[in-house]
Motif scaffolding. Structure first.
Motif, short mmCIF file in Angstrom:
data_model
loop_
_atom_site.label_atom_id
_atom_site.label_comp_id
_atom_site.label_asym_id
_atom_site.label_seq_id
_atom_site.Cartn_x
_atom_site.Cartn_y
_atom_site.Cartn_z
N VAL A 1 98.39 44.75 74.70
CA VAL A 1 96.77 45.57 74.89
C VAL A 1 97.32 47.53 75.56
CG1 VAL A 1 94.53 45.22 75.44
CG2 VAL A 1 96.12 43.37 74.87
N SER A 2 96.47 47.79 74.31
CA SER A 2 97.22 49.28 75.45
C SER A 2 95.54 49.68 75.87
CB SER A 2 96.66 50.35 73.46
OG SER A 2 98.38 50.20 73.09
N ASN B 1 117.29 37.23 66.24
CA ASN B 1 118.37 36.50 65.68
C ASN B 1 118.28 37.65 63.94
OD1 ASN B 1 115.57 35.88 64.48
ND2 ASN B 1 115.83 34.43 66.03
N ASN B 2 119.11 37.47 63.27
CA ASN B 2 118.52 37.19 61.80
C ASN B 2 117.24 37.99 61.45
OD1 ASN B 2 121.77 38.16 62.18
ND2 ASN B 2 121.89 36.32 61.38
N ASP B 3 116.55 37.01 61.41
CA ASP B 3 115.56 36.23 60.88
C ASP B 3 114.50 38.11 61.46
OD1 ASP B 3 115.50 35.16 59.29
OD2 ASP B 3 114.24 33.16 60.62
N LYS B 4 113.81 38.09 62.65
CA LYS B 4 113.57 39.61 63.50
C LYS B 4 114.25 40.42 62.78
CE LYS B 4 112.24 36.77 67.14
NZ LYS B 4 112.11 36.64 68.93
N ALA C 1 106.97 44.25 69.66
CA ALA C 1 106.45 43.94 70.52
C ALA C 1 106.00 42.35 69.60
CB ALA C 1 105.56 44.32 71.17
N LYS C 2 105.34 42.83 69.17
CA LYS C 2 104.90 41.45 67.67
C LYS C 2 106.17 41.00 66.78
CE LYS C 2 102.13 41.13 64.35
NZ LYS C 2 100.74 41.20 63.26
N ILE C 3 107.55 41.73 66.76
CA ILE C 3 108.10 41.34 65.79
C ILE C 3 109.77 39.95 67.44
CG2 ILE C 3 110.52 41.66 65.31
CD1 ILE C 3 109.20 44.06 63.82
N LEU C 4 109.28 40.91 68.38
CA LEU C 4 110.02 39.83 69.42
C LEU C 4 109.25 38.86 69.57
CD1 LEU C 4 112.16 40.60 71.49
CD2 LEU C 4 111.37 41.77 72.83
N PRO D 1 109.82 43.60 75.72
CA PRO D 1 109.84 45.44 74.29
C PRO D 1 110.01 46.41 74.89
CG PRO D 1 107.98 43.90 74.30
CD PRO D 1 108.66 42.98 75.00
N LEU D 2 110.76 47.22 74.71
CA LEU D 2 110.31 48.49 74.74
C LEU D 2 110.98 49.21 74.24
CD1 LEU D 2 109.47 50.67 76.78
CD2 LEU D 2 111.73 49.81 78.21
N VAL D 3 110.51 50.37 73.64
CA VAL D 3 111.21 51.12 72.39
C VAL D 3 111.31 52.55 73.21
CG1 VAL D 3 111.55 52.19 69.97
CG2 VAL D 3 110.45 50.65 70.31
#
Length: 234
Positions: free
Chosen positions: A198-199, A64-67, A189-192, A161-163
């Motif tokens: 965890v890495s 959304n716009n906030d994200k 990922a945190k925003i989504l 999430p994936l960039v």
């Protein structure tokens, strides 16, 4: 004689009064409905609940716009740390990659059959709300404002999430791979999702790879962990 006539007259009046017919009791003009009629009328006036006619009532939206604003703020900090400058759709800009202007080429379908994830052909879909049915929904694109532009596709892949990062190699196809920048992947990922993934450590990856490695197959531990890149484009 007069007395007798008077008595006879009174007897005649008494006889006529006794023979007068009695008035019938009046009947009500409105009858009460029977039980069967009441039940039938009640069933006819019973209202049925209305069904929902909105087909999108249960569609889940991931973006959304906030994200978008959160991603813009994150990218401002991240690019300053990297010493780079990016144009992003999250700021209302139109970044480009090899003469492809985004999000226009995704909206118009100009990249159909022109995008590969490594060796796998994929279909990118522009989805500003993350509410489409496609497997690879792009919610934002950012491109470095240089000739050899670094270009990132912020993507929802099956709800995750994936960039993607675009290869700098030239050709008819656009080759994508998972960006190896952990901070970028975790930030998106945190925003989504609201959580930081965890890495895995190199030791954990190597242990899993040794147990599951197969010929001509990428070990499962290395998939989507931002540690692997197709050697063809490195």
């Amino acid at each position: 004689m007069k007395m007798i006539a008077k008595i006879m007259f009174l007897l005649a009046l008494s006889t006529m009064a006794g023979c007068r017919p009695q008035e019938k009791a009046s009947t009500p003009t409105h009858q009460q409905p029977t039980t069967q009629q009441s039940v039938k009328k009640s069933s006819q006036t019973k209202k049925h609940p209305k069904k929902s006619t909105n087909p999108s009532a249960h569609v889940q939206t991931f973006w959304n716009n906030d994200k978008n604003q959160e991603l813009s703020a994150f990218m401002q900090q991240w690019q300053a740390k990297m010493g780079q400058s990016y144009l992003g759709t999250y700021d209302g800009k139109k970044p480009s990659y090899r003469d492809n202007v985004f999000p226009d080429v995704l909206i118009n379908g100009q990249l159909q059959d022109k995008v590969n994830w490594g060796a796998l052909p994929i279909a990118l879909q522009w989805s500003p709300k993350g509410d489409k049915q496609g497997e690879y929904q792009v919610v934002a694109v950012a491109s470095e404002n240089t000739t050899l532009a670094e270009t990132y596709f912020f993507t929802i892949h099956n709800g995750h999430p994936l960039v993607f990062e675009a290869s700098k190699d030239k050709g008819d196809l656009i080759y994508l791979y998972d960006s190896q920048n952990v901070e970028l992947q975790q930030g998106f990922a945190k925003i989504l999702t609201g959580k930081i993934p965890v890495s895995h450590s190199d030791n954990e990856l190597n242990q899993d790879a040794a147990a599951q490695i197969a010929q001509q197959q990428i070990p499962s531990a290395y998939r989507h962990t931002w540690y692997w890149q197709d050697q063809t484009y490195s």
